[in-house]
Design a protein around this motif. Sequence first.
Motif, PDB file in Angstrom:
ATOM      1  N   UNK A 163      20.741 -10.125  99.144  1.00 42.55           N
ATOM      2  CA  UNK A 163      22.360  -9.721  99.353  1.00 42.55           C
ATOM      3  C   UNK A 163      22.023  -8.972 100.338  1.00 42.55           C
ATOM      4  N   UNK A 164      23.678  -8.479 100.799  1.00 41.42           N
ATOM      5  CA  UNK A 164      23.794  -7.639 101.599  1.00 41.42           C
ATOM      6  C   UNK A 164      23.103  -6.540 101.083  1.00 41.42           C
ATOM      7  N   UNK A 165      23.056  -6.043 100.205  1.00 37.09           N
ATOM      8  CA  UNK A 165      22.114  -4.666  99.987  1.00 37.09           C
ATOM      9  C   UNK A 165      21.107  -4.686 100.627  1.00 37.09           C
ATOM     10  N   UNK A 166      20.665  -5.308 100.444  1.00 31.70           N
ATOM     11  CA  UNK A 166      18.832  -6.185 100.907  1.00 31.70           C
ATOM     12  C   UNK A 166      18.344  -5.448 102.645  1.00 31.70           C
ATOM     13  N   UNK A 167      20.261  -5.949 102.978  1.00 30.87           N
ATOM     14  CA  UNK A 167      20.070  -6.346 104.419  1.00 30.87           C
ATOM     15  C   UNK A 167      20.827  -4.744 105.204  1.00 30.87           C
ATOM     16  N   UNK A 168      20.978  -3.869 104.031  1.00 34.78           N
ATOM     17  CA  UNK A 168      21.476  -2.296 104.635  1.00 34.78           C
ATOM     18  C   UNK A 168      20.537  -1.255 105.068  1.00 34.78           C
ATOM     19  N   UNK A 169      20.770  -0.468 105.505  1.00 36.15           N
ATOM     20  CA  UNK A 169      19.840   1.577 105.895  1.00 36.15           C
ATOM     21  C   UNK A 169      21.050   1.818 104.540  1.00 36.15           C
ATOM     22  N   UNK A 170      20.459   1.789 103.669  1.00 37.05           N
ATOM     23  CA  UNK A 170      21.296   3.050 103.059  1.00 37.05           C
ATOM     24  C   UNK A 170      20.631   3.797 101.794  1.00 37.05           C
ATOM     25  N   UNK A 171      21.103   4.402 101.871  1.00 37.63           N
ATOM     26  CA  UNK A 171      20.045   5.782 100.755  1.00 37.63           C
ATOM     27  C   UNK A 171      20.833   5.265  99.361  1.00 37.63           C
ATOM     28  N   UNK A 172      19.635   5.341  98.234  1.00 39.33           N
ATOM     29  CA  UNK A 172      19.362   4.382  96.832  1.00 39.33           C
ATOM     30  C   UNK A 172      20.990   4.713  96.449  1.00 39.33           C
ATOM     31  N   UNK A 173      21.117   6.654  96.661  1.00 41.01           N
ATOM     32  CA  UNK A 173      22.491   6.612  95.770  1.00 41.01           C
ATOM     33  C   UNK A 173      23.880   6.767  96.469  1.00 41.01           C
ATOM     34  N   UNK A 174      23.826   6.125  97.902  1.00 46.00           N
ATOM     35  CA  UNK A 174      24.849   5.623  97.821  1.00 46.00           C
ATOM     36  C   UNK A 174      24.880   4.129  97.792  1.00 46.00           C
ATOM     37  N   UNK A 175      24.416   2.975  97.049  1.00 47.08           N
ATOM     38  CA  UNK A 175      24.636   2.332  97.138  1.00 47.08           C
ATOM     39  C   UNK A 175      25.606   1.111  96.186  1.00 47.08           C
ATOM     40  N   UNK A 176      25.884   2.339  95.569  1.00 42.31           N
ATOM     41  CA  UNK A 176      26.559   2.200  94.241  1.00 42.31           C
ATOM     42  C   UNK A 176      28.930   2.672  95.184  1.00 42.31           C
ATOM     43  N   UNK A 177      28.384   3.265  96.268  1.00 49.25           N
ATOM     44  CA  UNK A 177      29.446   2.686  96.702  1.00 49.25           C
ATOM     45  C   UNK A 177      29.422   1.274  97.887  1.00 49.25           C
ATOM     46  N   UNK A 178      28.589   1.392  97.897  1.00 51.32           N
ATOM     47  CA  UNK A 178      28.566   0.067  98.902  1.00 51.32           C
ATOM     48  C   UNK A 178      28.908  -1.376  98.805  1.00 51.32           C
ATOM     49  N   UNK A 179      29.396  -1.956  98.587  1.00 56.78           N
ATOM     50  CA  UNK A 179      30.053  -3.290  98.006  1.00 56.78           C
ATOM     51  C   UNK A 179      29.204  -4.179  99.039  1.00 56.78           C
ATOM     52  N   UNK A 180      28.616  -4.812  97.170  1.00 59.53           N
ATOM     53  CA  UNK A 180      27.077  -5.937  97.690  1.00 59.53           C
ATOM     54  C   UNK A 180      27.504  -7.423  97.507  1.00 59.53           C
ATOM     55  N   UNK A 181      27.418  -8.104  98.166  1.00 57.77           N
ATOM     56  CA  UNK A 181      27.024 -10.006  98.157  1.00 57.77           C
ATOM     57  C   UNK A 181      26.317 -10.794  98.053  1.00 57.77           C
ATOM     58  N   UNK A 182      26.503 -11.121  96.938  1.00 57.33           N
ATOM     59  CA  UNK A 182      24.394 -12.111  96.033  1.00 57.33           C
ATOM     60  C   UNK A 182      25.338 -13.331  97.043  1.00 57.33           C
ATOM     61  N   UNK A 183      23.530 -13.886  97.208  1.00 60.20           N
ATOM     62  CA  UNK A 183      23.794 -15.401  97.484  1.00 60.20           C
ATOM     63  C   UNK A 183      23.053 -15.983  96.190  1.00 60.20           C
ATOM     64  N   UNK A 184      22.765 -17.610  96.256  1.00 54.40           N
ATOM     65  CA  UNK A 184      22.282 -18.456  95.389  1.00 54.40           C
ATOM     66  C   UNK A 184      21.351 -18.582  96.092  1.00 54.40           C
TER      67      UNK A 184
END
Length: 318
Positions: A163-184
Amino acid sequence: MAQKKQSLKPDTILKNYWRDNERFADFFNAVLFEGKQIIKPEELEDRDSEESSILEHREYVKSIQASRDNIKIRKKSTVYGIEFVMFGLEHQEHIHYAMPMRVMGYDYGFYKKQYDTNAEKCKSLKGLENDEYLSGMRKTDKFTAVITVVVYYGEKPWDGATTLHEMLNIPREMEKYVSDYKMILIEARKNDLTLHNVNNIDFFNLLGIILDRDIPRNEAREKAIQYSEDHGTDKSVIMTVAGATNSKIDYNAFEKGDGRMCTLFDEIRVEGRAEEIIETGFEFGLSENDIVERLQNKLNISLQMAQEYLTRFGKQTV
């Protein structure tokens, strides 16, 4: 006549294998619908795998080019109320730690190409509202969805992001505000796909055997040979497995009609012998330089290849 042993390029051989609509449909049915026959082979059509678009910005204009491995469109079907769906298949020999972003780029290129075509048509349409004209699309315009699946053919477990989130250095509290992109992601070495196409079944079963790092190479080779003979594995499948695992193929064997894997998978046989030579060398107290020299002489391989084998199999015996 000289032996014609060649290494097949993984991308080329895999693209050719998955061009077959029955194999392609069976695979996507397994990935998306747990093996239920939702996608029919006759509904699929090949599409140009070369995607290119222009990324526009006020300060610069940059061309984006991406070549998809396999892409097909499903049409003439209204299951789930969707008439058209695009399926993309990406092949990975090695772990790519930026793969979610790469897939996102592929998918964006496909959507951008549709948007550009749609916007061009809108220029000649009459009766558009001002916002529609400026947007380059009407309120009722819809694009074809794309579903991309990544197949990983390496022997190491995938330890990269999915997922894109796994590539980002982002606090957990901010995750819901950052768009994610998942791959199969599907790992060829180990999966629970429910397949029905016999070629696909043999293909993934053989890859599971050959890519199993928990068993010695010689044992894997013998298991693969036995499986192939017991199931009468199609030669096209054997060639694809050879390509996906970077094995060498003896084309004289094909010309003679010999489909036994022991005559086709030369690289697997070489790896097994290399492992034995290295293990024996350490048992008799030979130095690494002596073992490398024995590998070169016994297997008729380059110094670089001998050193690679020592690095790969030496750790298992030390």
